[in-house]
Design a protein around this motif. Structure first.
Motif, mmCIF file in Angstrom:
data_model
loop_
_atom_site.group_PDB
_atom_site.id
_atom_site.type_symbol
_atom_site.label_atom_id
_atom_site.label_comp_id
_atom_site.label_asym_id
_atom_site.label_seq_id
_atom_site.Cartn_x
_atom_site.Cartn_y
_atom_site.Cartn_z
ATOM 1 N N HIS A 1 0.837 -1.209 0.000
ATOM 2 C CA HIS A 1 0.000 0.000 0.000
ATOM 3 C C HIS A 1 0.876 1.265 0.000
ATOM 4 C CE1 HIS A 1 -3.751 2.150 0.910
ATOM 5 N NE2 HIS A 1 -3.019 2.945 1.669
ATOM 6 N N PRO A 2 0.518 2.292 -0.798
ATOM 7 C CA PRO A 2 -0.652 2.377 -1.671
ATOM 8 C C PRO A 2 -0.395 1.939 -3.113
ATOM 9 C CG PRO A 2 0.380 4.519 -1.540
ATOM 10 C CD PRO A 2 1.218 3.602 -0.671
ATOM 11 N N GLN A 3 0.877 1.609 -3.454
ATOM 12 C CA GLN A 3 1.199 1.293 -4.846
ATOM 13 C C GLN A 3 0.441 0.059 -5.346
ATOM 14 O OE1 GLN A 3 3.397 1.999 -2.517
ATOM 15 N NE2 GLN A 3 4.679 3.703 -3.207
ATOM 16 N N ARG A 4 0.368 -0.968 -4.547
ATOM 17 C CA ARG A 4 -0.368 -2.184 -4.900
ATOM 18 C C ARG A 4 -1.335 -2.469 -3.764
ATOM 19 N NH1 ARG A 4 0.298 -4.099 -10.233
ATOM 20 N NH2 ARG A 4 2.323 -3.377 -10.931
ATOM 21 N N SER A 5 -2.365 -1.671 -3.703
ATOM 22 C CA SER A 5 -3.262 -1.684 -2.556
ATOM 23 C C SER A 5 -4.410 -2.664 -2.750
ATOM 24 C CB SER A 5 -3.816 -0.278 -2.314
ATOM 25 O OG SER A 5 -4.710 -0.278 -1.231
ATOM 26 N N ALA A 6 -4.950 -3.137 -1.626
ATOM 27 C CA ALA A 6 -6.150 -3.964 -1.631
ATOM 28 C C ALA A 6 -7.262 -3.276 -0.842
ATOM 29 C CB ALA A 6 -5.851 -5.336 -1.045
ATOM 30 N N THR A 7 -7.209 -1.962 -0.789
ATOM 31 C CA THR A 7 -8.187 -1.179 -0.029
ATOM 32 C C THR A 7 -9.297 -0.678 -0.944
ATOM 33 O OG1 THR A 7 -6.551 -0.451 1.594
ATOM 34 C CG2 THR A 7 -8.542 0.876 1.380
ATOM 35 N N ALA B 1 -4.249 6.355 3.737
ATOM 36 C CA ALA B 1 -3.617 6.051 5.030
ATOM 37 C C ALA B 1 -3.640 4.546 5.239
ATOM 38 C CB ALA B 1 -4.363 6.750 6.156
ATOM 39 N N PRO B 2 -2.517 3.920 5.552
ATOM 40 C CA PRO B 2 -2.485 2.463 5.696
ATOM 41 C C PRO B 2 -3.253 1.997 6.927
ATOM 42 C CG PRO B 2 -0.385 3.409 6.373
ATOM 43 C CD PRO B 2 -1.189 4.532 5.793
ATOM 44 N N PHE B 3 -3.759 0.766 6.857
ATOM 45 C CA PHE B 3 -4.397 0.153 8.009
ATOM 46 C C PHE B 3 -3.357 -0.175 9.081
ATOM 47 C CE2 PHE B 3 -7.758 -1.086 4.913
ATOM 48 C CZ PHE B 3 -8.865 -0.630 5.620
ATOM 49 N N ASP B 4 -3.817 -0.200 10.314
ATOM 50 C CA ASP B 4 -3.025 -0.768 11.398
ATOM 51 C C ASP B 4 -3.180 -2.279 11.286
ATOM 52 O OD1 ASP B 4 -1.962 -1.763 13.731
ATOM 53 O OD2 ASP B 4 -2.916 -0.303 15.047
ATOM 54 N N ARG B 5 -2.115 -2.964 10.874
ATOM 55 C CA ARG B 5 -2.216 -4.395 10.607
ATOM 56 C C ARG B 5 -2.328 -5.242 11.872
ATOM 57 N NH1 ARG B 5 0.324 -6.954 5.398
ATOM 58 N NH2 ARG B 5 -0.860 -5.755 3.879
ATOM 59 N N ASN B 6 -2.309 -4.622 13.010
ATOM 60 C CA ASN B 6 -2.520 -5.341 14.259
ATOM 61 C C ASN B 6 -3.962 -5.244 14.737
ATOM 62 O OD1 ASN B 6 0.216 -6.214 14.693
ATOM 63 N ND2 ASN B 6 0.722 -4.076 15.162
ATOM 64 N N ARG B 7 -4.823 -4.640 13.909
ATOM 65 C CA ARG B 7 -6.240 -4.493 14.235
ATOM 66 C C ARG B 7 -7.089 -5.019 13.078
ATOM 67 N NH1 ARG B 7 -7.762 -0.780 18.310
ATOM 68 N NH2 ARG B 7 -6.059 0.400 19.261
ATOM 69 N N PRO B 8 -8.397 -5.212 13.294
ATOM 70 C CA PRO B 8 -9.292 -5.566 12.180
ATOM 71 C C PRO B 8 -9.207 -4.542 11.058
ATOM 72 C CG PRO B 8 -10.386 -5.963 14.263
ATOM 73 C CD PRO B 8 -9.089 -5.259 14.594
ATOM 74 N N LEU B 9 -9.320 -5.013 9.823
ATOM 75 C CA LEU B 9 -8.962 -4.211 8.656
ATOM 76 C C LEU B 9 -10.144 -3.431 8.074
ATOM 77 C CD1 LEU B 9 -6.729 -6.964 6.999
ATOM 78 C CD2 LEU B 9 -5.974 -4.996 8.353
ATOM 79 N N TRP B 10 -10.709 -2.540 8.874
ATOM 80 C CA TRP B 10 -11.779 -1.679 8.358
ATOM 81 C C TRP B 10 -11.916 -0.448 9.238
ATOM 82 C CZ3 TRP B 10 -16.307 -0.474 11.098
ATOM 83 C CH2 TRP B 10 -16.514 -1.216 12.270
ATOM 84 N N GLU B 11 -12.467 0.598 8.628
ATOM 85 C CA GLU B 11 -12.753 1.846 9.334
ATOM 86 C C GLU B 11 -13.997 2.471 8.718
ATOM 87 O OE1 GLU B 11 -9.368 4.290 8.700
ATOM 88 O OE2 GLU B 11 -7.971 2.984 9.786
ATOM 89 N N LEU C 1 -18.310 7.059 4.958
ATOM 90 C CA LEU C 1 -17.100 6.573 4.300
ATOM 91 C C LEU C 1 -16.682 5.253 4.956
ATOM 92 C CD1 LEU C 1 -14.929 7.432 2.154
ATOM 93 C CD2 LEU C 1 -13.589 8.290 4.081
ATOM 94 N N LEU C 2 -16.706 4.187 4.193
ATOM 95 C CA LEU C 2 -16.306 2.873 4.687
ATOM 96 C C LEU C 2 -15.052 2.419 3.951
ATOM 97 C CD1 LEU C 2 -16.847 0.307 6.371
ATOM 98 C CD2 LEU C 2 -18.182 -0.546 4.425
ATOM 99 N N LYS C 3 -14.012 2.187 4.703
ATOM 100 C CA LYS C 3 -12.730 1.737 4.162
ATOM 101 C C LYS C 3 -12.501 0.308 4.640
ATOM 102 C CE LYS C 3 -7.820 2.855 4.872
ATOM 103 N NZ LYS C 3 -6.919 3.802 5.539
ATOM 104 N N VAL C 4 -12.313 -0.619 3.691
ATOM 105 C CA VAL C 4 -12.206 -2.031 4.056
ATOM 106 C C VAL C 4 -11.152 -2.720 3.194
ATOM 107 C CG1 VAL C 4 -14.101 -2.658 2.502
ATOM 108 C CG2 VAL C 4 -13.490 -4.186 4.375
ATOM 109 N N HIS C 5 -10.377 -3.588 3.795
ATOM 110 C CA HIS C 5 -9.372 -4.371 3.073
ATOM 111 C C HIS C 5 -10.071 -5.529 2.369
ATOM 112 C CE1 HIS C 5 -5.718 -6.697 2.272
ATOM 113 N NE2 HIS C 5 -5.029 -5.609 2.580
ATOM 114 N N ARG C 6 -9.729 -5.783 1.121
ATOM 115 C CA ARG C 6 -10.439 -6.788 0.344
ATOM 116 C C ARG C 6 -10.182 -8.208 0.828
ATOM 117 N NH1 ARG C 6 -9.849 -6.688 -5.733
ATOM 118 N NH2 ARG C 6 -11.572 -8.156 -5.493
#
Length: 411
Positions: A17-23, A105-115, A130-135
């Motif tokens: 992220h963000p170059q090859r993102s799954a967000t 803004a990158p996710f905190d990878r130590n938490r669930p992947l959504w905001e 606004l819902l941001k979620v990792h695929r």
């Protein structure tokens, strides 16, 4: 604790992220600010229906297998729910700027992947969600359905069961020559699905890094797009892609670039696999473009590779390099990535607020432009993610895309 699927693990481990993102970022325009208690309650319900939203990713101690979804013992729903107010005048440009910054803004990878963020301060008392979620966690459209009233969506069954795959494997061991021939046919199908990538990339989109996202939106009436498609025997998705291509053609003409075709990727034939093809830019007539796109998508939609790849990914990872390389070409970098989600024909609500528009912003999987259209309550909402490192004038590009839609709808 559950093990990630092969597809989820690929999205998780391959992301840069963000170059090859799954967000994915879902933006809803609401007619009013929803009630705070109801807004909290719908998220409480949704996270109960989709347990991964309360789980974090745990890598194995020895990285030889896929990661696992482990319930976060410190899960705090309040952390994932935010509330902000836009600065005046709080119109769409300010909202899109806020959304693109939040998405990058990158996710905190130590938490669930959504905001999730409730945005206030829009004109006429309106609000935005606004819902941001990792695929790897879920598709944003699935999460949206969980947030809406009614029964939760049911998972789609795998097209090929484990028993079928085991039978295929046994047959391959018993008849290796026939299996080799079938493998070659599959490779040929993969090559056709990844090509005809005979179009060179646009010189206007070279040197892109994907490190700067620009969000823009378009819209049109669904009935108008349906009418344009039916005139030449196509479907809504064909007319949508033809409109994008018309805009791309205009943009290149403005910059003095003559391009016959542009590398384009899109989901084809109802599959979850992406096909890449040379999309026609030289056709000035919008009806001819719709017909051309319709023919391409029909031919790619029946390719065997698109049917079996999602099911046999674990097997393909252990096959000869030629087959694996052919598989990788299906995800080849394209200048344009386009997708279409039919959505709901009816008006929907979120925590009591009426949902007026739904925009689904995808990442940039190596593309210069990603466009996603959601048809909601008779309106086609087109979300466009532009690579700012490749497109120096995103407003000019979006103006050209708008003209491309007008050109298609005028017929």
């Amino acid at each position: 604790m559950t093990t990630m699927t092969e597809g989820e693990a690929l999205l998780w481990r391959s992301e840069r992220h963000p170059q090859r993102s799954a967000t994915q970022t879902l933006l809803l325009i609401l007619d009013r600010v929803p009630d705070q208690a109801r807004w909290y309650a719908v998220h409480e319900r949704a996270t109960r229906l989709l347990p991964h939203t309360r789980a974090r990713v745990r890598e194995p101690a020895v990285p030889v297998g896929p990661p696992q979804w482990a319930t976060d013992p410190h899960f705090d729903l309040a952390y994932h729910l935010r509330r902000v107010r836009l600065p005046a005048p709080g119109r769409m440009p300010e909202l899109l700027k806020f959304a693109q910054q939040a998405a990058m803004a990158p996710f905190d990878r130590n938490r669930p992947l959504w905001e999730a963020t409730l945005v206030e301060g829009l004109p006429d008392g309106k609000a935005a969600y606004l819902l941001k979620v990792h695929r790897s966690l879920a598709d944003a459209a699935v999460v949206l359905r969980l947030l809406s009233p009614g029964p939760p969506p049911q998972p789609r069954p795998n097209r090929r069961s484990a028993a079928q795959l085991l039978t295929a494997g046994t047959t391959a061991l018993a008849h290796p020559q026939a299996a080799a021939v079938n493998a070659l046919h599959l490779v040929a199908s993969m090559r056709r699905a990844a090509a005809p990538l005979t179009a060179s990339g646009s010189p206007l989109f070279g040197g892109r890094t994907g490190s700067s996202w620009r969000y823009r939106v378009l819209e049109c009436r669904l009935t108008d797009l349906e009418t344009a498609a039916r005139a030449v025997g196509g479907c809504v998705g064909d007319a949508y892609v033809a409109a994008l291509l018309g805009g791309m053609r205009r943009y290149h003409e403005i910059h003095g670039v003559d391009l016959d075709a542009i590398p384009t990727s899109m989901p084809v034939g109802g599959h979850r696999t992406v096909a890449t093809f040379a999309a026609p830019l030289a056709k000035a007539d919008p009806q001819e473009r719709i017909a051309a796109v319709h023919g391409i998508t029909l031919s790619l939609g029946v390719e065997p590779a698109l049917e079996v790849l999602p099911s046999v990914l674990p097997v393909l990872n252990r096959l000869p390099s030629a087959v694996v390389a052919a598989t990788g070409r299906i995800l080849a970098t394209a200048d344009l990535y386009a997708s279409y989600l039919p959505g709901s024909p009816h008006r929907t609500r979120l925590a009591g607020a009426l949902v007026e528009r739904i925009y689904l912003f995808g990442p940039l999987p190596g593309s210069a432009v990603t466009a996603a259209m959601v048809a909601h309550a008779g309106v086609c909402c087109v979300a466009v993610t532009i690579d700012g490192t490749a497109v120096a004038d995103p407003d000019k590009l979006i103006s050209c895309l708008h003209e491309g839609f007008e050109e298609v709808l005028a017929r």
